[in-house]
Design an enzyme around this catalytic site. Sequence first.
Site, PDB file in Angstrom:
ATOM      1  N   LEU A   1      47.398  62.708  43.767  1.00  0.00           N
ATOM      2  CA  LEU A   1      46.150  62.231  43.165  1.00  0.00           C
ATOM      3  C   LEU A   1      46.425  61.702  41.767  1.00  0.00           C
ATOM      4  O   LEU A   1      46.758  62.473  40.858  1.00  0.00           O
ATOM      5  CB  LEU A   1      45.132  63.373  43.062  1.00  0.00           C
ATOM      6  CG  LEU A   1      44.578  63.952  44.361  1.00  0.00           C
ATOM      7  CD1 LEU A   1      43.754  65.205  44.075  1.00  0.00           C
ATOM      8  CD2 LEU A   1      43.729  62.914  45.095  1.00  0.00           C
ATOM      9  N   THR A   2      46.286  60.413  41.592  1.00  0.00           N
ATOM     10  CA  THR A   2      46.385  59.808  40.267  1.00  0.00           C
ATOM     11  C   THR A   2      45.202  60.271  39.438  1.00  0.00           C
ATOM     12  O   THR A   2      44.055  60.086  39.826  1.00  0.00           O
ATOM     13  CB  THR A   2      46.378  58.268  40.407  1.00  0.00           C
ATOM     14  OG1 THR A   2      47.586  57.882  41.050  1.00  0.00           O
ATOM     15  CG2 THR A   2      46.272  57.588  39.053  1.00  0.00           C
TER      16      THR A   2
ATOM     17  N   ALA B   1      51.189  59.763  41.923  1.00  0.00           N
ATOM     18  CA  ALA B   1      52.073  58.606  41.903  1.00  0.00           C
ATOM     19  C   ALA B   1      52.675  58.433  40.511  1.00  0.00           C
ATOM     20  O   ALA B   1      51.957  58.441  39.509  1.00  0.00           O
ATOM     21  CB  ALA B   1      51.294  57.354  42.298  1.00  0.00           C
TER      22      ALA B   1
ATOM     23  N   TYR C   1      50.936  49.390  47.946  1.00  0.00           N
ATOM     24  CA  TYR C   1      51.878  49.182  46.843  1.00  0.00           C
ATOM     25  C   TYR C   1      53.131  48.483  47.362  1.00  0.00           C
ATOM     26  O   TYR C   1      53.184  48.058  48.514  1.00  0.00           O
ATOM     27  CB  TYR C   1      52.149  50.510  46.132  1.00  0.00           C
ATOM     28  CG  TYR C   1      50.876  51.030  45.473  1.00  0.00           C
ATOM     29  CD1 TYR C   1      50.267  50.293  44.453  1.00  0.00           C
ATOM     30  CD2 TYR C   1      50.242  52.188  45.911  1.00  0.00           C
ATOM     31  CE1 TYR C   1      49.074  50.718  43.873  1.00  0.00           C
ATOM     32  CE2 TYR C   1      49.050  52.617  45.333  1.00  0.00           C
ATOM     33  CZ  TYR C   1      48.474  51.875  44.309  1.00  0.00           C
ATOM     34  OH  TYR C   1      47.293  52.278  43.740  1.00  0.00           O
TER      35      TYR C   1
ATOM     36  N   SER D   1      40.314  62.895  55.089  1.00  0.00           N
ATOM     37  CA  SER D   1      38.991  63.397  55.470  1.00  0.00           C
ATOM     38  C   SER D   1      39.051  64.614  56.387  1.00  0.00           C
ATOM     39  O   SER D   1      38.205  64.776  57.262  1.00  0.00           O
ATOM     40  CB  SER D   1      38.162  62.277  56.119  1.00  0.00           C
ATOM     41  OG  SER D   1      38.106  61.158  55.270  1.00  0.00           O
TER      42      SER D   1
ATOM     43  N   GLY E   1      43.260  65.698  49.538  1.00  0.00           N
ATOM     44  CA  GLY E   1      43.211  65.000  48.258  1.00  0.00           C
ATOM     45  C   GLY E   1      41.976  65.390  47.475  1.00  0.00           C
ATOM     46  O   GLY E   1      42.024  66.275  46.600  1.00  0.00           O
TER      47      GLY E   1
HETATM   48  C1  FMN Z   1      41.325  60.260  42.497  1.00  0.00           C
HETATM   49  C2  FMN Z   1      42.292  59.861  43.581  1.00  0.00           C
HETATM   50  C3  FMN Z   1      43.609  59.538  43.241  1.00  0.00           C
HETATM   51  C4  FMN Z   1      44.538  59.221  44.236  1.00  0.00           C
HETATM   52  N1  FMN Z   1      45.837  58.968  43.879  1.00  0.00           N
HETATM   53  C5  FMN Z   1      46.781  58.794  44.840  1.00  0.00           C
HETATM   54  C6  FMN Z   1      48.157  58.680  44.493  1.00  0.00           C
HETATM   55  O1  FMN Z   1      48.551  58.776  43.315  1.00  0.00           O
HETATM   56  N2  FMN Z   1      49.046  58.490  45.500  1.00  0.00           N
HETATM   57  C7  FMN Z   1      48.659  58.407  46.813  1.00  0.00           C
HETATM   58  O2  FMN Z   1      49.511  58.224  47.699  1.00  0.00           O
HETATM   59  N3  FMN Z   1      47.356  58.534  47.165  1.00  0.00           N
HETATM   60  C8  FMN Z   1      46.425  58.743  46.224  1.00  0.00           C
HETATM   61  N4  FMN Z   1      45.112  58.940  46.580  1.00  0.00           N
HETATM   62  C9  FMN Z   1      44.767  59.086  48.009  1.00  0.00           C
HETATM   63  C10 FMN Z   1      44.776  60.571  48.384  1.00  0.00           C
HETATM   64  O3  FMN Z   1      46.085  61.118  48.300  1.00  0.00           O
HETATM   65  C11 FMN Z   1      44.257  60.766  49.824  1.00  0.00           C
HETATM   66  O4  FMN Z   1      45.017  59.959  50.701  1.00  0.00           O
HETATM   67  C12 FMN Z   1      42.779  60.430  49.964  1.00  0.00           C
HETATM   68  O5  FMN Z   1      42.017  61.061  48.941  1.00  0.00           O
HETATM   69  C13 FMN Z   1      42.246  60.835  51.336  1.00  0.00           C
HETATM   70  O6  FMN Z   1      42.460  62.224  51.537  1.00  0.00           O
HETATM   71  P1  FMN Z   1      41.221  63.275  51.390  1.00  0.00           P
HETATM   72  O7  FMN Z   1      40.209  62.853  52.448  1.00  0.00           O
HETATM   73  O8  FMN Z   1      41.801  64.617  51.663  1.00  0.00           O
HETATM   74  O9  FMN Z   1      40.666  63.118  50.023  1.00  0.00           O
HETATM   75  C14 FMN Z   1      44.133  59.207  45.602  1.00  0.00           C
HETATM   76  C15 FMN Z   1      42.813  59.506  45.935  1.00  0.00           C
HETATM   77  C16 FMN Z   1      41.901  59.834  44.957  1.00  0.00           C
HETATM   78  C17 FMN Z   1      40.483  60.197  45.362  1.00  0.00           C
END
Ligand code: FMN
Length: 372
Positions: A26-27, A58, A189, A305, A326
């Site tokens: 999570l960025t 990342a 990316y 999700s 995430g």
């Molecule tokens: C605030 C935020 C930052 C994210 N930063 C990254 C990241 O740095 N690298 C990455 O591969 N995915 C990033 N994602 C995607 C998440 O890793 C993840 O794939 C996405 O939130 C879906 O999963 P979830 O339903 O569990 O939230 C980010 C998502 C969010 C909401």
Amino acid sequence: MSVDALFRPHTIGTLAVPNRVVMAPLTRARADVDHVPTPLQGEYYAQRADAGLIVAEATAVDPLGMGWHRAPGIWTDEMVLAWKGVTDRVHEVGGRIYCQLWHMGRLVLPDYLGGELPLGPSAVAGEGETMAPPPDDYTGGFLPMKPYVVPRAMTQADIDRVVASYGAAAANALAAGFDGVEVHGANGYVIDQFLQSRTNLRTDAYGGSIENRVRLLDEVVGAVVAQVDPGRVGLRISPTSERKGMGDVDPAALTEAVGALAQRHGLAYLHLIEPIASGFVDKPDYPVMKHLRATFAGTVVQNGSFDAQTAADHIARGEVDAVSFGRPYIANPDLVTRFREGRPLATPDFDYAYVGEEKGYTDYPTWASSAG
Ligand SMILES: Cc1cc2nc3c(=O)[nH]c(=O)nc-3n(C[C@H](O)[C@H](O)[C@H](O)COP(=O)(O)O)c2cc1C
């Protein structure tokens, strides 16, 4: 229904993990303005250390691949030293943390590159807009948005630099105390830009056939496993996501090729973003998970999700080995404990997802402290 499957120990490559809950990268933009990690990040990750594995945000391998205000990098000694402070905090409380190695390619705004064009496989702009650097009078809050630009198509020297940067960053990640690395091949990316047919229009050895489109990834992974035991290297992909103007003519075939590549290099795990419910990324019409399993024998982590029950069900059925979360990790530092005890999840405040300091980052309480 039981969620016990989440708490079965597992071995990801050569890393023993106590449960199947992975913290997705999570960025959060809490590094300093020079992309050097801060102690606040150490506190944040230490709070979340009961994850089976933390995949940290990342982290840019090269300034040419960095287009995000206050996201961290790992290309200088100062960055390595600062990351060591973060990984130490996580290890002190018994956690495991990998570094996600990142190059944004065409998605870097020229504002971050002294006005130069970003690098991409072909002169095709990303769709949509992204956060620009803060204006001179910035005092906090949301950053201005700007549309993506048409990148400069990469030369062989540009490609070689990306590959070398990944290798150097992998070595730096070990020096910084990370337990392993995850190559960021997802979310549009640079690696994804080469993989997918909609963004890769090259006619040289890096474009056209699937064999050619996976070549950059193959070279990057080769450079990384020259530095880090492949049993400690993962790869994240999102072959069915069409966000930011991505797309592929045959995601299933591409996925099989990426799985075979990972198998050939002996990678520890593949981290597939393929939502089971619409959310942050749309649910794909044609899921490709089974295509990954067809060519890759290592650990598969799925993302997108999930909740505790759907994740446990997928693991219990043997469809995946682990699930990453995430958004749930933003407001629930004790996510594993909440899952184990069947507690409700707190809701994140997305106003602070990508900007700010402690607020909305390290100030979310655990269930035990909020209930007590
Ligand atoms: C605030 C935020 C930052 C994210 N930063 C990254 C990241 O740095 N690298 C990455 O591969 N995915 C990033 N994602 C995607 C998440 O890793 C993840 O794939 C996405 O939130 C879906 O999963 P979830 O339903 O569990 O939230 C980010 C998502 C969010 C909401």
